[in-house]
Motif scaffolding. Structure first.
Motif, mmCIF file in Angstrom:
data_model
loop_
_atom_site.group_PDB
_atom_site.id
_atom_site.type_symbol
_atom_site.label_atom_id
_atom_site.label_comp_id
_atom_site.label_asym_id
_atom_site.label_seq_id
_atom_site.Cartn_x
_atom_site.Cartn_y
_atom_site.Cartn_z
ATOM 1 N N ASP A 1 0.681 -1.147 0.100
ATOM 2 C CA ASP A 1 -0.129 0.025 0.051
ATOM 3 C C ASP A 1 0.914 1.428 -0.103
ATOM 4 N N VAL A 2 2.073 1.153 0.638
ATOM 5 C CA VAL A 2 2.840 2.481 0.828
ATOM 6 C C VAL A 2 4.351 2.301 -0.114
ATOM 7 N N TYR B 1 -8.661 10.918 0.034
ATOM 8 C CA TYR B 1 -7.714 9.552 -0.356
ATOM 9 C C TYR B 1 -6.389 9.800 0.398
ATOM 10 N N ASN B 2 -6.161 8.530 1.107
ATOM 11 C CA ASN B 2 -5.026 8.524 1.988
ATOM 12 C C ASN B 2 -3.766 8.763 1.282
ATOM 13 N N ALA B 3 -2.996 9.953 1.599
ATOM 14 C CA ALA B 3 -1.834 10.499 0.894
ATOM 15 C C ALA B 3 -0.543 9.621 1.085
ATOM 16 N N ALA B 4 -0.677 8.813 2.084
ATOM 17 C CA ALA B 4 0.352 7.755 2.262
ATOM 18 C C ALA B 4 0.468 6.566 1.205
ATOM 19 N N HIS B 5 -0.691 6.643 0.524
ATOM 20 C CA HIS B 5 -0.938 5.442 -0.598
ATOM 21 C C HIS B 5 -0.209 6.350 -1.881
ATOM 22 N N ALA B 6 1.048 6.834 -1.899
ATOM 23 C CA ALA B 6 1.368 7.638 -2.977
ATOM 24 C C ALA B 6 1.232 7.187 -4.611
ATOM 25 N N ARG B 7 1.435 5.977 -4.602
ATOM 26 C CA ARG B 7 1.288 5.326 -5.893
ATOM 27 C C ARG B 7 0.052 5.402 -6.538
ATOM 28 N N LEU C 1 3.895 13.713 -6.591
ATOM 29 C CA LEU C 1 3.899 12.361 -5.770
ATOM 30 C C LEU C 1 4.683 11.271 -6.114
#
Length: 403
Positions: free
Chosen positions: A131-132, A329-335, A367
């Motif tokens: 996810d990250v 959307y969760n910014a930690a999931h950059a891809r 990103l």
């Protein structure tokens, strides 16, 4: 007489000019003016293994073939009137031999239920890492995890029940490792890994898991120029899992079918599959969902809706969906965030909003700058190609200059 496939078309046009694959690659680099392409990539296009989305207008120029003719050839690539039997389709995915045969079950260490639970936990940990982190960051440790799991099953002594649990974990692990390999651009390795996962899942009797692994391969095929094969396999995965599969799983399988239909321009079939996906999710019982479906949600289905609408050139439907989802959307999931922004950028371009497309593209690049993903790299090329139609717009020109 069947229509000429895309690969056959460019191969014929290349040979008519007396060009080698290397020469065509050189011509494309010269025409594009800002990128290079390898002979191996030309080979993959001609063999139907990948679709050159970014390079399509440059191929049209270099080989003097109208772009719309190339696009029609891509849509017809591998077309078939056959309706393959789902079980037969999935059976063809099983690897040669039996890579899951225990090796030294009589002499290996005892493997118990706790070992199987520990393996399942490591599999889920790898999913969460994906996810990250991107494919090229994860591919080596992911392959080591799969090799270790295979050794545990093949060399250990275990009961039938524990063996089945290990096979399920291996099937799940093969799905995420294949996904990571695909994200790293290792498509051949990913296909072999997915085939192993189908074998493990079917031997364990988990048809829903087998459908997830096969559907992941179908998604790869759809995105790498094998759209008709991808559609057939996505349908087979859905049918083989059956109507009693958990709702979240069926929603995911329907989304893959929708995407495959959209990739070949079958709008009505794609939108029907999207509707079925939402219906399946609404009917889903949370406690029945497999752990690997943890990420399937209404927002993720809305993203696929928007991607399908973008692929079908319906930006007025796509833009509001993507903007709504991306706002939270969760910014930690950059891809994933970068990928979804790429679809929004293309939708803006299709809606004749180049300034918004340029702003979204700049955010996507910021990103994805350090994301080691083949998927984001390819989508970046697609977006740049689409923005090239608006080079006279200052905001677009600035983004193209930075890119």
């Amino acid at each position: 007489m069947p229509p000429e496939t895309f690969g056959a078309m460019i191969c014929r046009a290349r040979k008519e000019r007396g060009w080698s694959q290397s020469r065509l690659a050189e011509e494309l680099a010269q025409v594009s003016g800002r990128s290079t392409v390898t002979r191996q990539e030309v080979y993959r296009w001609e063999k139907g293994r990948r679709v050159p989305r970014f390079w399509l207008p440059h191929i049209a120029t270099a080989l003097d073939i109208p772009r719309d003719r190339l696009e029609r050839a891509i849509a017809a690539n591998g077309a078939s009137d056959d309706s393959p039997d789902p079980a037969a389709t999935l059976t063809t995915l099983l690897p040669d031999g039996d890579p899951l045969t225990p090796l030294t079950a009589s002499t290996g260490r005892r493997v118990g239920a706790q070992d199987a639970r520990d393996l399942a936990a490591r599999v889920h940990g790898l999913r969460l890492a994906d996810d990250v982190l991107a494919g090229r960051d994860l591919v080596s440790p992911a392959r080591r995890e799969l090799a270790a799991a295979l050794r545990l099953y093949q060399e250990g002594r275990h009961t039938e029940a524990v063996g089945r649990s290990l096979l399920v974990a291996i099937g799940e692990l093969a799905q995420i490792v294949g996904w990571i390999e695909s994200d790293a651009g290792h498509h051949d390795r990913a296909e072999a890994t997915y085939r192993l996962g189908v074998s493990a899942a079917r031997e364990a009797g988990d048809l829903t898991l087998a459908g997830n692994v096969a559907g992941s391969l179908a998604y790869q095929w759809t995105n790498t120029g094998r759209q008709r094969e991808g559609l057939a396999l996505a349908r087979a995965a859905l049918d083989d899992a059956g109507p009693d599969a958990p709702g979240k799983a069926r929603a995911l399988f329907f989304d893959r079918v929708a995407w495959a239909h959209a990739s070949i321009g079958e709008a009505q079939a794609a939108m029907r599959a999207l509707e079925h996906a939402h219906e399946a999710l609404v009917a889903a019982e949370p406690e029945a969902a497999p752990e690997w479906a943890y990420w399937v949600s209404e927002d993720e289905l809305r993203v696929m809706d928007a991607r399908v609408y973008t692929e079908l050139r319906r930006p007025l439907r796509a833009v509001p969906l993507l903007r709504d989802v991306l706002n939270r959307y969760n910014a930690a999931h950059a891809r994933e965030l970068a990928l979804y922004l790429s679809w929004l950028a293309v939708a803006y371009a299709d809606a004749n909003e180049p300034e918004a497309a340029a702003e979204t593209t700049a955010r996507m690049f910021a990103l994805s700058a350090d994301v080691a993903s083949d998927r984001t790299a390819e989508r970046s090329q697609v977006v740049l190609c689409r923005l090239a139609d608006f080079e006279d717009v200052p905001e677009v020109r600035a983004v193209l200059g930075v890119a």
